[in-house]
Design a protein around this motif. Sequence first.
Motif, PDB file in Angstrom:
ATOM      1  N   ALA A 166       0.834  -1.204   0.000  1.00  0.00           N
ATOM      2  CA  ALA A 166       0.000   0.000   0.000  1.00  0.00           C
ATOM      3  C   ALA A 166       0.870   1.255   0.000  1.00  0.00           C
ATOM      4  N   LEU A 167       1.926   1.241   0.799  1.00  0.00           N
ATOM      5  CA  LEU A 167       2.853   2.380   0.831  1.00  0.00           C
ATOM      6  C   LEU A 167       3.533   2.554  -0.519  1.00  0.00           C
ATOM      7  N   ALA A 168       3.943   1.438  -1.127  1.00  0.00           N
ATOM      8  CA  ALA A 168       4.601   1.492  -2.437  1.00  0.00           C
ATOM      9  C   ALA A 168       3.646   2.092  -3.470  1.00  0.00           C
ATOM     10  N   ARG A 169       2.369   1.721  -3.361  1.00  0.00           N
ATOM     11  CA  ARG A 169       1.376   2.229  -4.306  1.00  0.00           C
ATOM     12  C   ARG A 169       1.154   3.734  -4.124  1.00  0.00           C
ATOM     13  N   LEU A 170       1.102   4.166  -2.872  1.00  0.00           N
ATOM     14  CA  LEU A 170       0.956   5.606  -2.597  1.00  0.00           C
ATOM     15  C   LEU A 170       2.148   6.380  -3.154  1.00  0.00           C
ATOM     16  N   ARG A 171       3.312   5.826  -2.911  1.00  0.00           N
ATOM     17  CA  ARG A 171       4.545   6.464  -3.362  1.00  0.00           C
ATOM     18  C   ARG A 171       4.586   6.515  -4.905  1.00  0.00           C
TER      19      ARG A 171
END
Lengths: 207, 245
Positions: A166-171
Amino acid sequence: MGAGLSMTRDGGVLEPLLATDPVVGELDELQFSLGEGPSCDAMALGSPVLGSDLAGVAAGRRWPAFASAATERGVRGLFVFPVGAGAAKLGVLSVYRRQAGPLRPAQATDGLVFADAVFVLSLDHRHGISADLDEVIDTAFTARRAEVHQAAGLVAAQQSISVTNALARLRAHAYSSGLPLHRIAAAVMAGSLRLDSDHDGQMKEED
Amino acid sequence: MSASDRRVREVFIELSDTLVDDFDIIEFLDRLAARCSELLDVSACGILLADHHGALNLVAASTEQARLVELAQLQNHEGPCLDAYATGHPVQHSDLSAPGQPWPRFSAAAVEAGYLSVQALPMRLRDSVLGAVNLLSEAAGRPLTDDTIALGQALADAATIGIVHQRAQVRQEIVTEQLQSALNSRILIEQAKGFLTHSLGVGVDEAFGALRAYARTNNRRLTDVANDVVEGRLTLPTRSDAPPA
């Protein structure tokens, strides 16, 4: 004397990835096969573990097998910095030293900042992003803000993915849209932005 | 002994109890923030810790209001907490709506959120400052008395002891480890709050309420519950009696 980087695939076992010195690689490997040592503790705790004297009583009690193996190889200091944030645990950065003694506060800070940079680089790697170093450091800094982590939790629940993904996707979305990460996070929390699971980095404006 | 003296004693006994139990830093700081706001008679209390980038992070608050977080974020640029952290001295301002503010952007945001006076107390450990305790009041023109500031500072010191987890002869390494552990615990809580806003369909304040209620009812550490939630190992019940945001 050197440093090592060990990473995990989705929270599983740590695997040594890089070592600047053969003894570093050997000692990183040894910790994971023994299941004991500062790297294992840093991974489990999510906080740095600063072992300033592996020949000392405290280290011998905490990591009996590893401390004696390290001391036999002439290694006295091991300082480990987690690569991750909260539930997103990617790995550890380990820094080895032949002399005993604590890191200076500025050295400990450097270790933490390097680990944060590795964290952002590994997130970006999942989406094939190659940002320049300034941007990585800038992101590492904002990646600690409350709303970024709330948004990561929300996206994880919404898409049934790990907090790391999820963090990777936000980034990835921040990178492709050119907007700062915390703005993307605030829009996700406000419900005005939904990251589509089918099209990574694509955005659906709602209402 | 007056009723309030007795209450102060009770609070310090309660806080020292927390230190010997199976310790949960966020639970401890959260309780401390709530007690600060009660004993010092202020509307809200936030506890901010500096990370290795030198940024102040809100790790606990007496009320989980988003506006407190926003005020905290703003304080990375200007504000009483930043000044208390930078100087190691208490900072106070008793009328944020008066002209000629030392921190115009912070004051405007605080007034808009309904706060008219502010105090910030440094969290000191020997010669270093770890962060600051922020006290916000809805009433203006009521500077805290010296006695109240002394009590506030004692509570801020209790927070420092809680984070470092021991009183005397603390090595710098242990401070770094414990400080990072507190910051990381807070990140985990934020991830769980975000997760729950989606899975329970509630706001962030209520999500935190549900997390805390579950941890207290089941006598578990807040951080362990947060971890189980984001890993999908635990589904929390929706609380119909959650306090309003």
